[in-house]
Design a protein around this motif. Sequence first.
Motif, PDB file in Angstrom:
ATOM      1  N   ILE A   1      34.337  45.837  34.614  1.00  0.00           N
ATOM      2  CA  ILE A   1      35.903  45.655  34.477  1.00  0.00           C
ATOM      3  C   ILE A   1      35.970  43.874  34.575  1.00  0.00           C
ATOM      4  CG2 ILE A   1      37.942  45.278  35.949  1.00  0.00           C
ATOM      5  CD1 ILE A   1      37.377  48.248  37.087  1.00  0.00           C
ATOM      6  N   VAL A   2      35.125  43.361  35.444  1.00  0.00           N
ATOM      7  CA  VAL A   2      34.972  41.903  35.541  1.00  0.00           C
ATOM      8  C   VAL A   2      34.556  41.351  34.366  1.00  0.00           C
ATOM      9  CG1 VAL A   2      34.275  39.856  36.864  1.00  0.00           C
ATOM     10  CG2 VAL A   2      34.600  41.846  38.154  1.00  0.00           C
TER      11      VAL A   2
ATOM     12  N   GLU B   1      36.558  53.233  50.723  1.00  0.00           N
ATOM     13  CA  GLU B   1      37.587  54.025  50.089  1.00  0.00           C
ATOM     14  C   GLU B   1      38.933  53.363  50.531  1.00  0.00           C
ATOM     15  OE1 GLU B   1      37.500  58.402  51.070  1.00  0.00           O
ATOM     16  OE2 GLU B   1      35.123  58.330  50.669  1.00  0.00           O
ATOM     17  N   ARG B   2      39.072  52.743  51.860  1.00  0.00           N
ATOM     18  CA  ARG B   2      40.367  52.242  52.017  1.00  0.00           C
ATOM     19  C   ARG B   2      40.477  51.044  51.285  1.00  0.00           C
ATOM     20  NH1 ARG B   2      38.973  54.569  56.719  1.00  0.00           N
ATOM     21  NH2 ARG B   2      37.916  52.871  57.354  1.00  0.00           N
ATOM     22  N   LEU B   3      39.433  50.428  50.866  1.00  0.00           N
ATOM     23  CA  LEU B   3      39.506  49.042  49.915  1.00  0.00           C
ATOM     24  C   LEU B   3      40.116  49.648  48.637  1.00  0.00           C
ATOM     25  CD1 LEU B   3      36.271  46.968  50.779  1.00  0.00           C
ATOM     26  CD2 LEU B   3      38.829  46.499  51.119  1.00  0.00           C
ATOM     27  N   LEU B   4      39.536  50.787  47.843  1.00  0.00           N
ATOM     28  CA  LEU B   4      39.806  50.993  46.768  1.00  0.00           C
ATOM     29  C   LEU B   4      41.199  51.557  46.784  1.00  0.00           C
ATOM     30  CD1 LEU B   4      36.624  53.197  45.916  1.00  0.00           C
ATOM     31  CD2 LEU B   4      37.334  51.045  44.647  1.00  0.00           C
ATOM     32  N   ARG B   5      41.463  52.376  47.823  1.00  0.00           N
ATOM     33  CA  ARG B   5      43.126  52.974  47.778  1.00  0.00           C
ATOM     34  C   ARG B   5      43.938  51.671  47.772  1.00  0.00           C
ATOM     35  NH1 ARG B   5      41.010  57.132  50.975  1.00  0.00           N
ATOM     36  NH2 ARG B   5      40.892  58.960  50.003  1.00  0.00           N
ATOM     37  N   ASP B   6      43.712  50.633  48.588  1.00  0.00           N
ATOM     38  CA  ASP B   6      44.676  49.576  48.503  1.00  0.00           C
ATOM     39  C   ASP B   6      44.587  48.783  47.123  1.00  0.00           C
ATOM     40  OD1 ASP B   6      44.902  49.943  51.088  1.00  0.00           O
ATOM     41  OD2 ASP B   6      43.667  48.440  52.127  1.00  0.00           O
ATOM     42  N   GLU B   7      43.462  48.776  46.403  1.00  0.00           N
ATOM     43  CA  GLU B   7      43.225  48.133  45.158  1.00  0.00           C
ATOM     44  C   GLU B   7      44.245  48.927  44.193  1.00  0.00           C
ATOM     45  OE1 GLU B   7      43.169  44.869  42.922  1.00  0.00           O
ATOM     46  OE2 GLU B   7      42.277  44.953  45.132  1.00  0.00           O
ATOM     47  N   MET B   8      44.257  50.228  44.400  1.00  0.00           N
ATOM     48  CA  MET B   8      44.677  51.244  43.358  1.00  0.00           C
ATOM     49  C   MET B   8      46.347  51.006  43.421  1.00  0.00           C
ATOM     50  SD  MET B   8      42.365  54.471  43.187  1.00  0.00           S
ATOM     51  CE  MET B   8      43.547  55.437  42.117  1.00  0.00           C
TER      52      MET B   8
ATOM     53  N   ALA C   1      42.183  37.043  34.517  1.00  0.00           N
ATOM     54  CA  ALA C   1      41.764  36.237  35.742  1.00  0.00           C
ATOM     55  C   ALA C   1      41.771  36.826  37.063  1.00  0.00           C
ATOM     56  CB  ALA C   1      42.172  34.643  35.628  1.00  0.00           C
ATOM     57  N   GLU C   2      42.955  37.403  37.378  1.00  0.00           N
ATOM     58  CA  GLU C   2      43.303  37.803  38.543  1.00  0.00           C
ATOM     59  C   GLU C   2      42.623  39.391  38.714  1.00  0.00           C
ATOM     60  OE1 GLU C   2      47.207  39.117  41.400  1.00  0.00           O
ATOM     61  OE2 GLU C   2      47.447  38.537  39.379  1.00  0.00           O
ATOM     62  N   THR C   3      42.639  39.990  37.715  1.00  0.00           N
ATOM     63  CA  THR C   3      41.778  41.114  37.880  1.00  0.00           C
ATOM     64  C   THR C   3      40.328  40.868  38.310  1.00  0.00           C
ATOM     65  OG1 THR C   3      43.230  42.347  36.034  1.00  0.00           O
ATOM     66  CG2 THR C   3      40.776  42.991  36.413  1.00  0.00           C
TER      67      THR C   3
ATOM     68  N   GLN D   1      45.765  47.184  34.640  1.00  0.00           N
ATOM     69  CA  GLN D   1      45.657  48.063  33.636  1.00  0.00           C
ATOM     70  C   GLN D   1      45.281  49.233  33.676  1.00  0.00           C
ATOM     71  OE1 GLN D   1      43.290  45.456  30.615  1.00  0.00           O
ATOM     72  NE2 GLN D   1      44.919  43.986  30.761  1.00  0.00           N
ATOM     73  N   MET D   2      45.499  50.195  32.650  1.00  0.00           N
ATOM     74  CA  MET D   2      45.252  51.870  33.027  1.00  0.00           C
ATOM     75  C   MET D   2      43.690  51.904  32.941  1.00  0.00           C
ATOM     76  SD  MET D   2      47.952  53.233  33.517  1.00  0.00           S
ATOM     77  CE  MET D   2      47.280  54.896  33.594  1.00  0.00           C
ATOM     78  N   ARG D   3      42.934  51.150  32.156  1.00  0.00           N
ATOM     79  CA  ARG D   3      41.494  51.284  32.357  1.00  0.00           C
ATOM     80  C   ARG D   3      40.844  50.954  33.355  1.00  0.00           C
ATOM     81  NH1 ARG D   3      37.402  47.803  31.287  1.00  0.00           N
ATOM     82  NH2 ARG D   3      35.322  48.841  30.442  1.00  0.00           N
ATOM     83  N   THR D   4      41.428  50.047  34.337  1.00  0.00           N
ATOM     84  CA  THR D   4      41.035  49.564  35.353  1.00  0.00           C
ATOM     85  C   THR D   4      41.255  50.458  36.382  1.00  0.00           C
ATOM     86  OG1 THR D   4      41.236  47.217  34.906  1.00  0.00           O
ATOM     87  CG2 THR D   4      41.230  47.544  37.346  1.00  0.00           C
ATOM     88  N   ARG D   5      42.381  50.959  36.293  1.00  0.00           N
ATOM     89  CA  ARG D   5      43.018  52.040  37.314  1.00  0.00           C
ATOM     90  C   ARG D   5      42.178  53.360  37.142  1.00  0.00           C
ATOM     91  NH1 ARG D   5      47.860  51.858  39.614  1.00  0.00           N
ATOM     92  NH2 ARG D   5      48.238  54.209  38.961  1.00  0.00           N
ATOM     93  N   ALA D   6      41.853  53.878  35.933  1.00  0.00           N
ATOM     94  CA  ALA D   6      41.037  54.816  35.591  1.00  0.00           C
ATOM     95  C   ALA D   6      39.633  54.795  36.185  1.00  0.00           C
ATOM     96  CB  ALA D   6      40.822  55.268  34.242  1.00  0.00           C
TER      97      ALA D   6
END
Length: 154
Positions: free
Chosen positions: A73-74, A113-120, A20-22, A125-130
Amino acid sequence: MGIKDLFLNKGWAGKTRSRAETAARINPLIRAHCALNHAHERAVRALENREAAGELAALQRMARMDTGKLSEIVLSAGGAPFNGAARAPEAFGPGASDREIAQALGKLEGDFERLLRDEMEIAHQMRTRAILSAVLKNSSHRRKYVRKLAMQRR
């Protein structure tokens, strides 16, 4: 890259975000990415340099796939992904030069890109990070192109 990434390579240990948080964290990224895609579509229509417009349109094919990856992902997390299809791209303001359009796109890509970096930085989970990493790489590639376009004298 954190110590876990180095030590565990492609595996993961520890607590990651709930489904849910993801979904809740990725949906704003989808919304931002859809707005960015609309800006790119406006730019393709507005650029006087048709060669540059064609290159930007080619880069947009990958961006649309990235939106699908984020939506997946969602969906996998049991959520309903943001759907920005109902919004029509508005036109750039009258008199906007190719350079101004490219500069605006570069700023929007940088913000994304800043939003993505913050989220990373979040323990996903590894799949989401990939997927986030792949979307970041593609965004960086587009930003480099529009930066080059902004520096052209035309």
